[in-house]
Structure formats: structure tokens, C-alpha cells
Design a protein around this motif. Structure first.
Motif, short mmCIF file in Angstrom:
data_model
loop_
_atom_site.label_atom_id
_atom_site.label_comp_id
_atom_site.label_asym_id
_atom_site.label_seq_id
_atom_site.Cartn_x
_atom_site.Cartn_y
_atom_site.Cartn_z
N LEU A 383 0.83 -1.21 0.00
CA LEU A 383 0.00 0.00 0.00
C LEU A 383 0.86 1.26 0.00
CD1 LEU A 383 -2.78 1.23 0.04
CD2 LEU A 383 -2.92 0.79 2.50
N LYS A 384 1.98 1.23 0.75
CA LYS A 384 2.89 2.38 0.77
C LYS A 384 3.42 2.67 -0.63
CE LYS A 384 4.63 1.81 5.50
NZ LYS A 384 5.82 1.42 6.32
N HIS A 385 3.81 1.60 -1.34
CA HIS A 385 4.37 1.79 -2.68
C HIS A 385 3.28 2.16 -3.69
CE1 HIS A 385 8.50 0.52 -1.87
NE2 HIS A 385 7.99 -0.42 -1.08
N ALA A 386 2.05 1.66 -3.47
CA ALA A 386 0.96 1.98 -4.39
C ALA A 386 0.65 3.47 -4.37
CB ALA A 386 -0.29 1.18 -4.01
N LEU A 387 0.84 4.12 -3.23
CA LEU A 387 0.57 5.55 -3.12
C LEU A 387 1.52 6.39 -3.97
CD1 LEU A 387 -0.23 5.77 0.70
CD2 LEU A 387 -1.84 6.00 -1.21
N ARG A 388 2.66 5.81 -4.36
CA ARG A 388 3.62 6.52 -5.20
C ARG A 388 3.32 6.33 -6.69
NH1 ARG A 388 8.60 3.89 -1.84
NH2 ARG A 388 8.12 4.82 0.19
N GLN A 389 2.25 5.56 -6.99
CA GLN A 389 1.90 5.26 -8.38
C GLN A 389 0.77 6.17 -8.90
OE1 GLN A 389 3.18 2.69 -10.57
NE2 GLN A 389 4.87 2.88 -9.12
N ASP A 390 0.57 7.31 -8.23
CA ASP A 390 -0.44 8.29 -8.64
C ASP A 390 -1.82 7.66 -8.81
OD1 ASP A 390 -1.54 10.73 -9.44
OD2 ASP A 390 -1.14 10.32 -11.56
N PRO A 391 -2.32 6.96 -7.77
CA PRO A 391 -3.63 6.31 -7.91
C PRO A 391 -4.78 7.28 -7.64
CG PRO A 391 -2.74 5.85 -5.75
CD PRO A 391 -1.71 6.70 -6.45
N ASP A 392 -5.92 6.98 -8.26
CA ASP A 392 -7.17 7.67 -7.91
C ASP A 392 -7.98 6.80 -6.94
OD1 ASP A 392 -7.17 10.08 -9.75
OD2 ASP A 392 -6.90 8.46 -11.20
N ILE A 393 -7.98 5.51 -7.23
CA ILE A 393 -8.76 4.56 -6.43
C ILE A 393 -7.87 3.38 -6.07
CG2 ILE A 393 -10.77 3.01 -6.41
CD1 ILE A 393 -11.93 4.90 -8.65
N ILE A 394 -7.91 2.97 -4.81
CA ILE A 394 -7.12 1.83 -4.35
C ILE A 394 -8.06 0.81 -3.71
CG2 ILE A 394 -5.26 1.03 -2.84
CD1 ILE A 394 -4.15 3.87 -2.87
N MET A 395 -7.95 -0.45 -4.14
CA MET A 395 -8.69 -1.52 -3.49
C MET A 395 -7.71 -2.39 -2.72
SD MET A 395 -10.98 -4.64 -5.05
CE MET A 395 -9.87 -5.99 -4.74
N VAL A 396 -7.90 -2.47 -1.41
CA VAL A 396 -7.07 -3.31 -0.55
C VAL A 396 -7.89 -4.54 -0.19
CG1 VAL A 396 -5.74 -3.44 1.58
CG2 VAL A 396 -5.93 -1.26 0.36
N GLY A 397 -7.38 -5.72 -0.53
CA GLY A 397 -8.16 -6.95 -0.34
C GLY A 397 -8.73 -7.12 1.05
N GLU A 398 -7.94 -6.79 2.07
CA GLU A 398 -8.41 -6.96 3.45
C GLU A 398 -7.56 -6.12 4.39
OE1 GLU A 398 -8.86 -10.46 6.87
OE2 GLU A 398 -8.39 -11.01 4.79
N ILE A 399 -8.20 -5.49 5.36
CA ILE A 399 -7.48 -4.79 6.43
C ILE A 399 -7.35 -5.77 7.59
CG2 ILE A 399 -7.62 -2.94 8.14
CD1 ILE A 399 -8.87 -1.18 6.03
N ARG A 400 -6.12 -6.23 7.82
CA ARG A 400 -5.88 -7.27 8.82
C ARG A 400 -5.21 -6.74 10.08
NH1 ARG A 400 -3.20 -11.83 4.74
NH2 ARG A 400 -5.10 -12.28 3.53
N ASP A 401 -4.53 -5.59 10.00
CA ASP A 401 -3.77 -5.12 11.15
C ASP A 401 -3.80 -3.60 11.22
OD1 ASP A 401 -1.85 -4.18 9.24
OD2 ASP A 401 -1.00 -6.19 9.15
N ARG A 402 -3.24 -3.08 12.31
CA ARG A 402 -3.27 -1.63 12.54
C ARG A 402 -2.48 -0.87 11.47
NH1 ARG A 402 -1.35 1.49 18.11
NH2 ARG A 402 -1.41 3.60 17.24
N GLU A 403 -1.33 -1.40 11.07
CA GLU A 403 -0.49 -0.70 10.11
C GLU A 403 -1.22 -0.49 8.79
OE1 GLU A 403 4.00 -0.95 8.11
OE2 GLU A 403 3.14 -2.71 9.09
N THR A 404 -1.86 -1.56 8.28
CA THR A 404 -2.61 -1.45 7.02
C THR A 404 -3.77 -0.47 7.18
OG1 THR A 404 -2.07 -3.76 6.55
CG2 THR A 404 -3.80 -2.74 5.22
N ALA A 405 -4.47 -0.53 8.33
CA ALA A 405 -5.60 0.37 8.57
C ALA A 405 -5.14 1.83 8.60
CB ALA A 405 -6.27 0.00 9.90
N GLU A 406 -4.02 2.10 9.25
CA GLU A 406 -3.51 3.48 9.35
C GLU A 406 -3.15 4.03 7.97
OE1 GLU A 406 -0.31 3.11 12.12
OE2 GLU A 406 -1.55 3.77 13.82
#
Length: 570
Positions: A383-406
């Protein structure tokens, strides 16, 4: 003494009178017509459309004291069918159902054929107990049951020459021997037959389970497991190895779980299979998840949304930024809803990135990425690296932990629309789950657009659907006036729906759109009880409410809604 005992007949006219099908005056007229024409009374009844041919057969069964049964797959014992050759079954239009204490229950469409029953008794050397069934059902069951027997016979060709021995605890075959077996035509045929039958039955999963002296193959259809077949236990290690070869896995490794992927061509279309093995005391259990895009619905309008909820969800998807969570237990259809959402959002002007584990369906125009935990490429890092790819919409398969949620919340607050899933029972629990993960209440309040909870419920089979009037206690459950007359539906069970009364599934949804009062409440770090009291006071529409609407629409049953939403009341 074996054979067939002709029962004492009741009078056909009396049976019709007792059933209320004709009046005494009509019976007199019918008997007069019978005398003039010289035809049997049953034929006169059919010609004058008082009864259908199928109804007459049932009545004739009653006349002889022969019961009528609804023929379906669960009634037929596949081990007993072969006592009567297929050509004889087709000639006589009968099929053996099961045998108890040397007495063979035989399905027939015509109960007035004692000579056929005697002939079947002679062939099988059993006493015959006939039951009346529909002709079409008997013919369909003959074709299905004898075809399965033929398929298995073809699969097991030359089995005796393969030198297979029964597996015993603590005694394993050499890998080279199993590898050679896995390439043999009987094993390939059996493996293909298992896959083909499951895919054509619209199964979502296949379970290959070694038992003590048995090899059980089950398929999950519409959320429930059914036995597909039971091949000889000797075939189990070779079938497992064959599947591992197809998944490019190590057939020598049987001590630890393995995961892989298989692609097969079925009826001209490619079907993806996710392979998962688990060592048990009797051998490796294999589960294959079937990802058949032909069966998938990726259109939000066809998933089962209530029109009001669908309109609200589509409006939220058009927001430029924020977090939308789809909630529910495993197998509730969350991923399908997400795929449908991004399919709707997929336009040339948008850069859409997905982070999945695994990628279930490949979508054109979407940048899909596979999590690789083995090299440390988890959801959070991806997810950190995806944010550097100039996204408009991001789909994350599952939020499993605090780090991913943050990271997901930060992304949603900085101009991105983020879609993800969360394992919670209802939409209110999604809020408290984020808070329990350690996310600050003000972040949840600011970022969350709406949690959407869902379940999959089975729909009543159209082939055996029947209606009934809801009793008083059911009207109370539905929240309706007890004095009303409400017609509901249920399935009797038939061969089409595997005797379940259900065929296919639809989704029920519960959406919780954030408003000012709810955002203010979240800032107080509320418990789930406080949140639910607030929602009840606001007249929030729950999953159970959505399910009861489906019941009133004649799509499903109260029992099915209760089964699917029980967790929400616990």
C-alpha cells in the motif's frame, strides 16, 4: 418368499370422492361415460381434463396403497442402482431406489404393471416395494445415475493392473511410484471427472478428504457441502499427486501445507482453481477454490441490493476520497461486491490499483497486484508503494492489522478513494473494530464514508417452489399485521436443487452512511452497544430487515434469513 405381492385395490371413484376432486353426481356421469365408451375410468378422467396423467398415476398408486414420492438424488442409493441393467430400467421406466432387508424399493410411473415388478424381482432376486413417481423424473434419474456409474467405470479402467495398495498409517508409498501412478490414465480421468462434475454443479469449493478406509469428495454448492463421489481410497495419493503436478508443486512434500494455482479448460472457458493442502492423520486433505468467471456477477445492479441501498452505495463510490469498508464473514461475497464496485468505477480517466491476496479475477484496465508474504511484500508495504503510483482509487483486499488500517485511512484523507474489506458481523462493528485496532477516533470519524455489511442467502428453487400462507407467529417475525393474509414460498426439494429446496444465492446488505450525529458519537470512542442503541433510535435498517424484505418478495425463506443472520443477534 421373494416376488411382488399385489395389494388390495380401493375403488377409484371412492378415492376421487374422498379427495374432493369430484361430486357424487359427477361420478355417476363419469361411470355412465365409461360404460358407453368401454374405456377405463382413468382414461375417461384424463380425456375430460378432470385430472392430469401424472395426477392419475398418483391416484392409481393410492388405489393400490402404493405411496407417491418426489424423486430426487438424495433418495437414490448409487450402490444399488446397478442391480438392474440400464436397458431394463429404460424399457420398464423404473429405477431402483434403495434396498432394506432384501426388499428393493422401486420407482415407477405406472403402478398398474405387476408383470414388470415380477420381472424386476426375478432379475434382482429381491422382493419389490413399488413407489409412484413422475415419468420425467424417473428418466432424468436413470440418465444421471447410470451415467455416473459408467463414468466411474471408465475412470477405473485397468485399475487392477496398476499395483495400488491400501494406504496404512505409518506406511507410505515411494514417491516415484506415486508419481508414475499420477500420470496414469485412470488417475487423470478420475481427477478430470471430479473437476468437471464440481464445476458443472456450480460449486465454489471441492474438498478431497482421506478418511479411515475411505476417500470422500465433497463440493460446496450455494454455501453448503454435498457429497460428490466416493472413489476407492487406493486412488487418493495418486489424485493428490496429480493435482500437485497440475499446480506445479512438490509431490514429495507431504508434511507441510502447500498452496498453488491451477488453470483448466471447461466447456471452452478457462477456470482458475486455488489449491490448498493440509496434512491429516489419514493423508493430505485438498481444498480447491473454484474461481469461475462464467458464474461470477460483477454488476452492482444484479447482486441483490435494495434500490435505496444501491443508490446510496453508488453515490458514495462517486466521492473523490474517503474509506468504504465491505464487512462480513468469510464466504459472504465481499470480494465480489468490491470487484463490482471497481468495475463500475473503471474508466479511462481513473488510475485504479488493487492489492489482493490472492488475485481472484483478472479485470481489464485495472492494475492488479498480488501480495507476497514470503518476501515481505504484505498489504501494508504494498500500500505504501501503491501511493507513489499516482492512484485515484485503491482496493485493498483486506485490512488485517493496525499498520494497514492506518495507511489506508491516511490515503483516504489525502485525496484517494480506498475500498477494502473487514471481518465483522455488521456495519456498526466495523467502526468499533477500527477503534480496537488503535486507530484514533478523529481519524475514523473523518475518513470513513460508510461500512457496508452483507450476507449471501440461498434462493428458493424455481423447480420445486411452492407457496403457503404465513401463520401468526411468522407474521409477528416479519413485523406485519397479524390479521393480514401473506403468501410466502418454500422449496419442496427436487433433483435440480440436490433435495435442498434452494438453488442459487442472492446478497442482503446493510449500509451505515456517516452523518454528523454518528461522527460526533465516534469521537467519544463508543462501545458496540452504544452504537447499536444510537442506530436503533435512528431507525437503521439491519441485515435481518433486508432479509425479511427478500422473504416477502418470494426469493427466500425465513429459516434461511435466520441461518444467515444469527451471528448478528449473538
Amino acid at each position: 418368499m421373494k416376488g411382488y405381492r399385489v395389494p388390495v385395490r380401493k375403488k377409484l371413484g371412492e378415492i376421487l370422492l374422498n379427495k374432493g376432486r369430484i361430486s357424487p353426481e359427477e361420478l355417476i356421469n363419469l361411470l355412465h361415460l365409461q360404460k358407453e365408451s368401454g374405456k377405463p375410468l382413468g382414461q375417461v378422467l384424463v380425456e375430460h381434463k378432470i385430472v392430469t396423467r401424472e395426477e392419475l398415476n398418483q391416484i392409481l398408486g393410492d388405489q393400490l396403497g402404493i405411496p407417491h414420492v418426489w424423486l430426487r438424488k438424495g433418495v437414490v442409493d448409487p450402490r444399488i442402482v446397478h442391480v438392474l441393467p440400464k436397458d431394463k430400467a429404460l424399457q420398464y421406466q423404473v429405477i431402483p431406489l434403495f434396498c432394506v432387508n432384501g426388499k428393493l424399493t422401486l420407482a415407477t410411473a405406472d403402478p398398474y404393471t405387476p408383470f414388470i415388478f415380477k420381472e424386476v424381482s426375478r432379475i434382482t432376486n429381491m422382493e419389490i416395494l413399488p413407489v409412484v413417481c413422475r415419468t420425467d423424473d424417473i428418466l432424468d434419474m436413470i440418465n444421471e445415475c447410470y451415467r455416473e456409474e459408467m463414468d466411474m467405470a471408465e475412470v477405473m479402467t485397468d485399475l487392477d493392473t496398476m499395483g495400488i495398495e491400501v494406504m496404512q498409517v505409518g506406511k507410505e508409498k515411494a514417491i516415484s511410484e506415486i508419481a508414475e501412478m499420477a500420470e496414469g490414465s485412470p488417475v487423470i480421468n478420475l481427477t478430470n471427472l471430479i473437476l468437471l462434475k464440481a464445476i458443472r454443479e456450480r460449486a465454489s469449493d471441492i474438498h478431497l478428504e482421506p478418511q479411515a478406509g475411505a476417500f470422500r469428495v465433497r463440493a460446496r454448492v450455494d454455501g453448503l457441502l454435498y457429497e460428490l463421489m466416493s472413489p476407492p481410497i487406493e486412488m487418493h495419493p495418486a489424485v493428490v499427486s496429480r493435482l500437485k503436478v497440475m499446480a506445479n508443486l512438490d509431490i514429495a512434500e507431504r508434511r507441510i501445507p502447500q498452496d498453488g494455482r491451477i488453470q483448466v479448460m471447461v466447456d471452452g472457458s478457462i477456470v482458475d482453481l486455488r489449491f490448498s493442502s493440509m496434512p491429516t492423520i489419514h493423508g493430505e486433505k485438498i481444498v480447491l477454490r473454484i474461481l469461475d468467471q462464467r458464474q461470477s456477477i460483477l454488476d452492482l445492479n444484479q447482486l441483490g441490493f435494495h434500490p435505496e441501498v444501491l443508490s446510496m452505495f453508488k453515490t458514495l463510490l462517486k466521492r473523490p476520497y474517503g474509506l468504504i469498508l465491505v464487512c462480513g464473514p468469510t464466504g459472504s461475497g465481499k470480494t465480489t461486491t468490491l470487484y463490482s464496485a471497481i468495475t463500475m468505477l473503471n474508466v479511462l480517466e481513473k488510475n485504479i490499483i488493487t492489492i489482493e491476496d490472492p488475485v481472484e479475477y483478472q479485470l481489464k484496465g485495472i492494475n492488479q497486484n498480488q501480495v507476497k508474504e514470503s518476501i515481505g511484500l504484505n498489504f501494508a508495504r504494498f500500500l505504501k508503494h501503491a501511493l507513489r503510483q499516482d492512484p485515484d482509487i485503491i482496493m485493498v483486499g483486506e485490512i488485517r492489522d493496525r499498520e494497514t488500517a492506518e495507511i489506508a485511512i491516511q490515503a483516504s484523507l489525502t485525496g484517494h478513494l480506498v475500498l477494502s474489506t473487514l471481518h465483522t458481523n455488521d456495519s456498526a462493528s466495523a467502526v468499533t473494530r477500527l477503534l480496537e485496532m488503535g486507530i484514533e477516533p478523529y481519524l475514523v470519524s473523518s475518513a470513513l464514508l460508510a461500512p457496508l455489511a452483507q450476507r449471501l442467502v440461498r434462493t428458493v428453487c424455481s423447480g420445486c417452489k411452492t407457496t403457503y400462507y404465513a401463520p401468526r407467529n411468522v407474521l409477528i417475525d416479519l413485523g406485519l399485521d397479524e390479521s393480514k393474509t401473506v403468501s410466502l414460498v418454500k422449496g419442496r426439494g427436487c433433483s435440480v436443487c440436490l433435495d435442498s429446496g434452494f438453488k442459487g444465492r442472492t446478497a442482503i446488505y446493510e449500509i451505515l452512511e456517516m452523518d454528523d450525529s454518528l461522527r460526533a458519537l465516534i469521537l467519544t470512542n463508543p462501545t458496540i452497544d452504544v452504537l447499536q442503541r444510537h442506530l436503533r433510535a435512528q431507525g437503521h435498517r439491519t441485515l435481518r430487515d433486508a432479509g425479511m424484505t427478500k422473504v416477502l418478495e418470494g426469493l427466500t425463506t425465513i429459516e434461511e434469513i435466520t441461518r444467515a443472520t444469527t451471528l448478528d443477534s449473538e
